[in-house]
Design a protein around this motif. Structure first.
Motif, PDB file in Angstrom:
ATOM      1  N   MET A 248       0.830  -1.196   0.000  1.00 53.33           N
ATOM      2  CA  MET A 248       0.000   0.000   0.000  1.00 53.33           C
ATOM      3  C   MET A 248       0.870   1.254   0.000  1.00 53.33           C
ATOM      4  O   MET A 248       1.833   1.355   0.772  1.00 53.33           O
ATOM      5  CB  MET A 248      -0.911   0.016   1.219  1.00 53.33           C
ATOM      6  CG  MET A 248      -1.808  -1.212   1.368  1.00 53.33           C
ATOM      7  SD  MET A 248      -2.928  -1.502  -0.031  1.00 53.33           S
ATOM      8  CE  MET A 248      -4.025  -0.084   0.134  1.00 53.33           C
ATOM      9  N   GLY A 249       0.492   2.197  -0.844  1.00 54.36           N
ATOM     10  CA  GLY A 249       1.161   3.491  -0.886  1.00 54.36           C
ATOM     11  C   GLY A 249       0.228   4.565  -0.357  1.00 54.36           C
ATOM     12  O   GLY A 249      -0.993   4.473  -0.508  1.00 54.36           O
ATOM     13  N   VAL A 250       0.822   5.567   0.289  1.00 54.44           N
ATOM     14  CA  VAL A 250       0.050   6.719   0.757  1.00 54.44           C
ATOM     15  C   VAL A 250       0.590   7.940   0.017  1.00 54.44           C
ATOM     16  O   VAL A 250       1.760   8.292   0.186  1.00 54.44           O
ATOM     17  CB  VAL A 250       0.195   6.915   2.282  1.00 54.44           C
ATOM     18  CG1 VAL A 250      -0.608   8.137   2.741  1.00 54.44           C
ATOM     19  CG2 VAL A 250      -0.256   5.668   3.040  1.00 54.44           C
ATOM     20  N   ALA A 251      -0.244   8.561  -0.816  1.00 55.06           N
ATOM     21  CA  ALA A 251       0.191   9.702  -1.618  1.00 55.06           C
ATOM     22  C   ALA A 251      -0.509  10.961  -1.154  1.00 55.06           C
ATOM     23  O   ALA A 251      -1.714  10.950  -0.918  1.00 55.06           O
ATOM     24  CB  ALA A 251      -0.103   9.451  -3.095  1.00 55.06           C
ATOM     25  N   GLY A 252       0.262  12.032  -0.998  1.00 49.24           N
ATOM     26  CA  GLY A 252      -0.323  13.335  -0.687  1.00 49.24           C
ATOM     27  C   GLY A 252      -0.112  13.800   0.738  1.00 49.24           C
ATOM     28  O   GLY A 252      -0.400  14.938   1.061  1.00 49.24           O
TER      29      GLY A 252
END
Ligand SMILES: [Cu+2]
Length: 476
Positions: A248-252
């Motif tokens: 999982m990536g968390v962007a922003g």
């Protein structure tokens, strides 16, 4: 001449028919092939009977949470065959709790007595509910053939337990769970703490699942949109109800990992640009603040449909594939809880994880881990072959001690599962403080169905139930 040719044709036809029949019979029998007619999962095979006799016998069914003055939260879940119309207009045949998949999100408070009546309307193969990650009495664990009989059409079973540990959990049928979870028999269970460790403006729980072949985020195709405004704090509870690890990536925004498998981490710090690997069955709780730009995206690198868009605004820049991995072995602040590799263990077990077996054996042929109440147990998981193995223990939380021989240096990690990937080994420790008969299995449920399922049995604890084709209790 004509007769001979006809005869030959007929022979080829009959041979072909027989072959097809044979393949069909073999195919049908395959799924249940590993199940014997009858097996007692409470048997302590390979163990000295004198030691067993020294411990007073008790049945798994005797272990229940005594009723007190705690608040009671009651729910009713009907398992039934359903046709679900997805938000993209497609229809899919599903087996559901209360007509949806995932089923209703059950939110309770720490210390509540949770009472759930399960009714099986028409699932011919029988159903159950296992409360994944919840430490509860053996009789309520929902494992057909171990803690109860499968619930057949027209029958019901009422689960009752005290929600002792706050956190993010889920539930699923443990009857042929590989098939039944995929067909939809899953749901979320959130236990809110009496005294919150975090104040969040938004508290969302998100399930990633594959329903038949549809990749759903909280039942939605194409991802999920959630409300959040700039400056708000968001707690996002991610549940991987699928049979493969998701990165999982968390962007922003920067974020913290505040809990794993529902259990708070100590002293989590801000992370940025990290992939978080969530194994099958595992839960990760993330905490972050919505940025001024308005939008955060949390998404799986492996399955494009599993994504959550929070807020509105310009889509944030995604992570590069070469971004670092979140490493829980060095994250947060240590706590001296006295549980270390150097302490005295009453028993130590080595489990070598093959592609479909543990220590070269499968399912009921794997000798159980035998424990006595009050003992400290150390288990070493060694990846030997196959894809990753998220090893899950029922009824207990273990502490992860080491990874590849190196002790963890950050927050203690208490969990009900550990994701063992290629070339990895982990040592975990647990206190045998919940007498019963407990499954220990890979939560890539197709691996479990192929035989990566074994037992942790307390000496002297028995079960009146049986696994196998006689009883129809098939608890992979
Ligand atoms: Cu596995």
């Amino acid at each position: 001449m004509v007769d001979v040719r006809n005869h030959q044709r007929r022979r080829i036809f009959i041979t072909g028919l027989l072959l097809i029949l044979l393949i069909a019979v073999a195919g049908c029998g395959y799924q249940d092939a590993k199940y014997p007619e009858e097996v007692n999962m409470g048997d302590h095979h390979g163990h000295h009977s004198s030691e067993v006799a020294a411990v007073q016998a008790a049945s798994c069914t005797d272990f229940k949470d005594a009723r007190g003055s705690e608040p009671v939260r009651s729910f009713q879940l009907t398992a039934a065959k359903t046709t679900i119309e997805l938000n993209n207009g497609q229809k899919t045949d599903a087996w559901t709790y209360e007509g949806t998949s995932p089923g209703p999100e059950l939110r309770v408070r720490e210390g509540d007595r949770v009472v759930v009546q399960l009714d099986n309307q028409d699932i011919d193969k029988g159903v159950s509910i296992h409360w994944h990650g919840v430490v509860l009495p053996c009789s309520q664990d929902g494992v057909p053939g171990v803690t109860q009989d499968a619930v057949w059409p027209g029958e019901s079973f009422t689960y009752e337990f005290i929600a002792r540990h706050p956190g993010t959990y889920w539930y699923h049928s443990h009857q042929q769970s590989s098939e039944q979870a995929t067909k939809g028999l899953i749901g979320r269970l959130i236990v809110e703490p009496k005294e919150p460790t975090y104040q969040a403006d938004r508290d969302y729980a998100v399930t990633m699942q594959k329903l038949n072949n549809h990749k759903l985020t909280n039942g939605q195709t194409g991802g999920l949109a959630l409300e959040a405004r700039p400056g708000e704090t968001v707690r996002l509870r991610i549940i991987n109800a699928f049979n493969r690890v998701q990165h999982m990536g968390v962007a922003g925004t920067d974020f913290r990992v505040i809990a794993m498998d529902g259990q708070d981490l100590n002293g989590p710090t801000d992370l940025s640009e990290k992939w978080v690997a969530i194994g099958g069955g595992q839960r990760y709780d993330l905490l972050f603040t919505m940025p001024a730009s308005g939008q955060v995206q949390v998404y799986s690198r492996d399955e494009v449909e599993w994504k959550v868009l929070l807020g509105e605004g310009a889509a944030p820049q995604k992570l590069g594939n070469d971004a670092d991995w979140f490493d829980f072995t060095t994250y947060g602040t240590p706590v001296d809880d006295g549980i270390t590799t150097d302490m005295m263990f009453d028993r130590t077990y080595d489990l070598k994880l093959g592609g479909a077996e543990i220590n070269g054996k499968r399912f009921h042929e794997i000798p159980p881990i035998i424990v006595q109440e009050g003992e400290w147990i150390k288990v070493r998981f060694v990846h030997q072959s196959g894809s990753e193995h998220p090893m899950h223990l029922h009824g207990h939380l273990f502490k992860i001690l080491t990874k590849n021989g190196k002790p963890l240096t950050g927050s203690p990690i208490y969990a009900d599962s550990v994701l063992v990937s290629r070339n990895e080994e982990y040592e975990v420790a647990f206190l045998a403080n919940n007498p019963g008969l407990w499954m220990e299995h890979c939560h890539n449920l197709n691996h479990a169905a192929n035989g990566m399922t074994m037992m942790v049995n307390y000496e002297g604890v028995t079960t009146p139930y049986r696994v196998g084709t006689n009883s129809g209790n098939l608890p992979d």
